[in-house]
Design a protein around this motif. Structure first.
Motif, short mmCIF file in Angstrom:
data_model
loop_
_atom_site.label_atom_id
_atom_site.label_comp_id
_atom_site.label_asym_id
_atom_site.label_seq_id
_atom_site.Cartn_x
_atom_site.Cartn_y
_atom_site.Cartn_z
N PRO A 44 6.15 5.04 0.10
CA PRO A 44 7.29 6.43 0.36
C PRO A 44 5.74 7.92 -0.12
O PRO A 44 6.04 9.03 0.51
CB PRO A 44 8.14 6.24 -0.44
N LEU A 63 -5.91 4.71 1.92
CA LEU A 63 -6.30 3.20 2.27
C LEU A 63 -5.44 2.51 1.32
O LEU A 63 -4.97 2.37 0.03
CB LEU A 63 -7.77 3.63 0.95
N ARG A 109 -3.75 -1.07 0.09
CA ARG A 109 -4.32 -2.80 0.00
C ARG A 109 -3.38 -4.17 1.02
O ARG A 109 -4.35 -4.75 1.97
CB ARG A 109 -4.00 -3.36 -1.25
N ALA A 135 13.84 -0.26 -2.45
CA ALA A 135 14.59 0.83 -2.28
C ALA A 135 15.88 1.18 -0.52
O ALA A 135 15.06 0.54 0.28
CB ALA A 135 14.01 1.76 -2.46
N GLY A 136 17.30 1.34 -1.70
CA GLY A 136 17.80 1.83 0.41
C GLY A 136 18.76 3.04 -0.86
O GLY A 136 19.19 3.70 0.42
N VAL A 188 -7.15 -2.72 2.77
CA VAL A 188 -8.50 -2.14 1.93
C VAL A 188 -7.64 -1.97 0.93
O VAL A 188 -6.98 -1.52 0.06
CB VAL A 188 -8.78 -0.34 1.94
N GLY A 195 1.51 2.77 -7.20
CA GLY A 195 2.67 1.81 -7.35
C GLY A 195 1.65 1.53 -9.55
O GLY A 195 0.68 2.45 -9.31
N ARG A 225 14.32 -11.86 -6.25
CA ARG A 225 13.34 -11.92 -7.02
C ARG A 225 13.69 -11.38 -8.15
O ARG A 225 15.16 -10.39 -8.33
CB ARG A 225 12.61 -11.15 -5.82
N GLY A 252 4.39 9.14 -7.24
CA GLY A 252 5.14 8.06 -6.73
C GLY A 252 5.32 7.28 -8.46
O GLY A 252 5.13 7.40 -9.57
N ASP A 253 5.37 6.08 -8.41
CA ASP A 253 6.33 4.18 -9.38
C ASP A 253 3.73 4.73 -9.94
O ASP A 253 4.68 4.68 -10.63
CB ASP A 253 5.73 2.91 -9.05
N LYS A 299 16.35 4.76 -8.52
CA LYS A 299 16.03 6.72 -8.21
C LYS A 299 14.23 6.96 -7.96
O LYS A 299 13.23 7.71 -7.49
CB LYS A 299 15.30 8.04 -9.47
N ASN A 321 13.03 8.13 -4.55
CA ASN A 321 13.04 9.66 -4.73
C ASN A 321 12.62 10.44 -5.75
O ASN A 321 12.12 11.58 -5.05
CB ASN A 321 14.54 9.65 -4.81
P1 RFL Z 1 5.04 2.20 -3.29
O1 RFL Z 1 6.33 1.56 -2.52
O2 RFL Z 1 4.92 0.34 -4.51
O3 RFL Z 1 3.47 1.58 -2.36
C1 RFL Z 1 2.30 1.99 -4.17
C2 RFL Z 1 1.87 1.11 -2.45
O4 RFL Z 1 -0.24 1.28 -2.85
C3 RFL Z 1 -1.01 -0.55 -2.52
N1 RFL Z 1 -1.71 -0.90 -3.61
C4 RFL Z 1 -2.94 -0.58 -3.66
N2 RFL Z 1 -3.65 -0.18 -2.07
C5 RFL Z 1 -5.38 0.13 -2.08
N3 RFL Z 1 -5.63 -0.10 -3.11
C6 RFL Z 1 -4.85 -0.98 -4.71
N4 RFL Z 1 -5.95 -1.46 -5.46
C7 RFL Z 1 -3.79 -1.05 -4.03
N5 RFL Z 1 -2.77 -0.81 -5.54
C8 RFL Z 1 -1.77 -0.92 -5.01
C9 RFL Z 1 0.75 -1.40 -2.36
O5 RFL Z 1 0.56 -2.37 -1.93
C10 RFL Z 1 1.39 -0.15 -1.76
O6 RFL Z 1 1.68 -0.40 -0.48
O7 RFL Z 1 5.51 2.90 -4.06
P2 RFL Z 1 5.00 4.07 -3.84
O8 RFL Z 1 4.94 4.60 -2.78
O9 RFL Z 1 5.65 5.25 -5.26
O10 RFL Z 1 6.97 4.31 -4.24
C11 RFL Z 1 8.25 3.65 -5.16
C12 RFL Z 1 9.15 3.11 -4.58
O11 RFL Z 1 8.67 1.52 -3.73
C13 RFL Z 1 9.57 2.25 -5.38
O12 RFL Z 1 9.94 3.38 -7.05
C14 RFL Z 1 11.12 1.81 -4.90
O13 RFL Z 1 11.19 0.50 -4.17
C15 RFL Z 1 12.37 1.43 -5.94
N6 RFL Z 1 13.06 1.19 -6.21
C16 RFL Z 1 14.37 1.89 -5.30
N7 RFL Z 1 13.91 3.31 -5.46
C17 RFL Z 1 15.10 4.40 -5.02
O14 RFL Z 1 15.20 5.68 -4.83
N8 RFL Z 1 16.41 4.20 -4.62
C18 RFL Z 1 17.14 2.48 -4.67
O15 RFL Z 1 17.89 2.12 -3.91
C19 RFL Z 1 15.66 1.79 -5.21
N9 RFL Z 1 16.34 0.14 -5.11
C20 RFL Z 1 13.75 -0.63 -5.44
C21 RFL Z 1 15.56 -0.40 -5.66
C22 RFL Z 1 12.62 -1.45 -5.81
C23 RFL Z 1 12.41 -2.74 -6.33
N10 RFL Z 1 11.89 -3.15 -6.60
C24 RFL Z 1 11.93 -4.40 -6.12
C25 RFL Z 1 11.54 -3.08 -8.25
C26 RFL Z 1 15.28 -2.01 -5.96
C27 RFL Z 1 14.14 -2.79 -6.09
C28 RFL Z 1 14.38 -4.34 -5.59
#
Ligand code: RFL
Length: 384
Positions: A12, A31, A33, A45-46, A124, A153, A257, A278-279, A290, A293
C-alpha cells in the motif's frame, strides 16, 4: 536504469506513493520482490480509516473501494460480565471504517499506476541501498534515482540503509502471538467483536460477505498446524461465549498464520536521498488495525514533499517529512498499545497478574460507561 523517484516495494505505501507522483507527472520506478500474482493475492489488512478513504477518493484511487467496500461503524466487546456495543460512527468525530481487503486495494493500485504510465518491475529483490547517491542494487543490476523511497516492509533492506548512529529504532515485542485465520464463512455478528477471556483474546472481523477474519491469542511458539479447523472453531466458541451470545457461522479455514505482536518506530525516517514509508518506517501491532492506514498517510505526505522538490526545487517539506509524520505515528502506536493491554490479560506467571486482571476489567467498564471515554476511543479507533 534511472528514474526520478525509485520506490522499493509494491505494498500500500509504495503503490499509493507511486500513483500520487504519477498524477503529478513525476517519473517513477517501483522495484518489487514478489510476482504480480503474489502481491495481488496476499490477504492482510481490511479496515481503512477515514483518512485513508479520503486519500484514495481525492486522488482517484477509490473506484473499487467505493464499489465493493462495506461501511463499518460498530464494534463490540465481550467478557465474563456481558457484551456491549460501541457505535463509533456516532461518537467522536463521527467517522466510520470502510472494509476493503488489502489484496483488492493492491490490485486496483497496480492497475491504476500502470494506467498512469508508472513503471514497475516484479521479481526484483533489492539487496542494497546507498542513501547518499540514491543508488539501489538488486538481482537485476543497479538502478539510480534522484530520490529512493523504502516501502519494503518491516524486514526490508531500506531500514538497514539508515546509519545506526543517526537513526534510533524504538522497538517493543509485546510477548503476545495471534493465530490469524481467514474463513470462508459469512460474518457471525454484524459488528467487529473483541472477546476477552481467561483462555486468551479472540477477535471477529468482517472482510467480505463470504470471508471473515478471526484472531485467537495463542502461545508464541505454537505451530499453526496444531490448529486444525475443529480446534479453531471450538476455541472460538468458548472465547466468544456462544452459549450466551449465539453460535458462530462456521466454514472452512482457508488461511492460518502466526502474527507476533510487535511494534517499532524508526526516528528519523529519512537520511540523505532515502525516505522510509509504511511498515519500513514503523511497524504497528495489528491490535487496532492501523498499519495500512499509517502507510497511506505517510505516502500522501511524502508524495506532496517529493512533488515540491521535483517540480519547484523546494525541499523544505522533504526535510520536515519525519517531523510531520512521527507525531501521528506515535499517537497510533499509543492507541494500539492501549488496545493491547485491554485485549490481553497478564501472563499467569506475572506476580501481579490478579491486580492487572481487575485493572483490565475497570478499563473495560470505563469504556462501557463513560461517554467521553467512548468519544476518545472512537476518534482514535478510526482516525490517525
Ligand atoms: P507491505 O505491504 O509489507 O509491502 C512491502 C512490499 O515490499 C516488498 N519487498 C521488497 N521488494 C524488493 N526488494 C526487497 N528487498 C523487498 N523486501 C520487501 C514486499 O514483497 C512487499 O510487497 O508494506 P506497506 O506497503 O508498508 O504496507 C503495510 C501494510 O501491509 C501493513 O501495515 C498491514 O497489512 C497491517 N495490517 C493491517 N493494517 C490495517 O491498517 N488494517 C488492518 O485491518 C490490518 N490487518 C495487518 C492486518 C497485518 C497482518 N499481518 C499479516 C501482519 C492483519 C494481518 C494478519
Amino acid at each position: 536504469d534511472r528514474a526520478t523517484v525509485l520506490i522499493v516495494g509494491a505494498g500500500p505505501a509504495g503503490l499509493v506513493l507511486g500513483n500520487l507522483l504519477r498524477a503529478n507527472g513525476i517519473d517513477t520506478l517501483i522495484l518489487e520482490r514478489g510476482s504480480r500474482e503474489r502481491v495481488q493475492t496476499r490477504a492482510r489488512a481490511g479496515f481503512l480509516g477515514a483518512n485513508s478513504a479520503r486519500v484514495l477518493t481525492e486522488h482517484g484511487l477509490a473506484a473499487g473501494m467505493l464499489r465493493s467496500g462495506q461501511s463499518h461503524d460498530t464494534c463490540a466487546f465481550r467478557d465474563a460480565e456481558g457484551e456491549f456495543e460501541l457505535n463509533y460512527g456516532e461518537l467522536g468525530r463521527g467517522e466510520v471504517h470502510t472494509v476493503y481487503p488489502q489484496q483488492h486495494l493492491v490490485t486496483d493500485l497496480i492497475a491504476e499506476y500502470l494506467h498512469r504510465g508508472g513503471r514497475i518491475r516484479f521479481d526484483v529483490t533489492v539487496t542494497e541501498i546507498d542513501a547518499a547517491t540514491a543508488t539501489v542494487r538488486h538481482n537485476g543490476g543497479e538502478s539510480r534515482g534522484r530520490f529512493v523511497v523504502g516501502c519494503d516492509g518491516s524486514n526490508g533492506v531500506s531500514r538497514r540503509a539508515l546509519p545506526a548512529d543517526l537513526a534510533t529504532r524504538h522497538a517493543r515485542d509485546h510477548g503476545i502471538a495471534w493465530l490469524a485465520v481467514l474463513t470462508e464463512a459469512p460474518q457471525s455478528m454484524t459488528a467487529v467483536t473483541y472477546a476477552l477471556h481467561d483462555n486468551g483474546f479472540a477477535g471477529h472481523m468482517a472482510r467480505s460477505p463470504q470471508v471473515t477474519r478471526y484472531y485467537l491469542q495463542v502461545c508464541a511458539d505454537d505451530d499453526p498446524a496444531a490448529w486444525p479447523d475443529e480446534r479453531i472453531w471450538s476455541e472460538l466458541a468458548i472465547r466468544m461465549r456462544v452459549d450466551r451470545f449465539g453460535p458462530l457461522r462456521e466454514g472452512p479455514v482457508t488461511e492460518r498464520r502466526m502474527v507476533r505482536l510487535r511494534s517499532d518506530v524508526v526516528d528519523p525516517m529519512q537520511h540523505g536521498r532515502l525516505f522510509l514509508a509504511g511498515d519500513a518506517a514503523s511497524l504497528i501491532s495489528p491490535s487496532a488495525a492501523k498499519g495500512a492506514n499509517l502507510a497511506i498517510m505517510q505516502a500522501e505526505v511524502l508524495a506532496r514533499a517529493l512533488t515540491d522538490a521535483v517540480t519547484r526545487e523546494d525541499e523544505a517539506a522533504l526535510r520536515a517529512y519525519s517531523r510531520t509524520c512521527l507525531p501521528r505515528i506515535w499517537r497510533a502506536q499509543e492507541f494500539s498499545h492501549w488496545m493491547i493491554t485491554l485485549l490481553h490479560g497478564p501472563a499467569a506467571a506475572e506476580p501481579d497478574a490478579g491486580f492487572q486482571r481487575v485493572l483490565r476489567r475497570a478499563r473495560l467498564s470505563s469504556l462501557r460507561d463513560s461517554r467521553s471515554h467512548q468519544d476518545f476511543f472512537a476518534e482514535n479507533y478510526v482516525g490517525i
